[in-house]
Design an enzyme around this catalytic site. Sequence first.
Site, PDB file in Angstrom:
ATOM      1  CG  ASP A 105       0.234  -0.097   2.389  1.00  0.00           C
ATOM      2  OD1 ASP A 105       0.036  -1.245   2.863  1.00  0.00           O
ATOM      3  OD2 ASP A 105       0.604   1.162   3.075  1.00  0.00           O
ATOM      4  CG  ASP A 110       3.009   4.988   5.506  1.00  0.00           C
ATOM      5  OD1 ASP A 110       2.473   4.338   5.632  1.00  0.00           O
ATOM      6  OD2 ASP A 110       3.620   5.673   6.011  1.00  0.00           O
TER       7      ASP A 110
END
Length: 268
Positions: free
Chosen positions: A208, A210
Amino acid sequence: MVTRADIGVIGGSGFYSLLDDAEEIELATPYGPPSDVVTVGRIGSRSVAFIPRHGRDHRFPPHRIPYRANLWALRSLGVRQVLAPSAVGSLRAEYGPGAIVIPDQLVDRTSGRAQTYYDIDGAVHVSFADPYCPTGRSTAVATARAGGWETVDGGTLVVIEGPRFSTRAESQWFAGNGWSIVGMTGFPEALLARELALCYTSVSLVTDHDAGVEAGQGVTHDEVLEFFAQNVTRMRTLVSEAVQSLPEDRTCPCGSALDGIKLPFELP
Ligand SMILES: [Zn+2]
């Protein structure tokens, strides 16, 4: 002890099926038991010991993992080279979910973790200027590229204490310093490996972006787990191929990390 291994893998669940002739070994160490039973088996011609970092049932959160026991257990089995796959968040817009980062630097933002073997009977100061094994890194980079992964050679891994994720401001601060990825388990694992003169290579899978990189809500735990599950088979293949590409004999500096230092006890 009869069972030996020369390569260690500390990773998430799903790696057991990699190993042929797998044997489960319960080990005790001066630092308590490792995260779980250690599975020792073969990948091709190499003998490999595997420890699930969080335990098989994921019972250890990042700040409670018995890092010292895990590395000690691996060394006591004969392991000298360690591959450490893990999930990380990206601090850079230019690489996102699915990228593999093989960091060459580390920033420790943890607190309160037992981070050394040498806390009694005098000080032992190991060099940690370059925390990762150069041979392990180049092997992992080449293997990931050959496997078609978007691969980032180098970069700085920030290890946060967790278990919470970063605030947006923290994340922007990390990125502003030029750091690349953020995780919760890369320290003290890398340092403890160095303190035992082991080679250690982080193989970081970006799950992902951050919190500071995007305008959204930031990462959730479910998103990380789901993404990791989708990629676990590919990661297994990557680690399996990297294991077989590591050299039989070490020529890197890692094995000399303790040369000339008087140790308060004998290493396993
Ligand atoms: Zn090395």
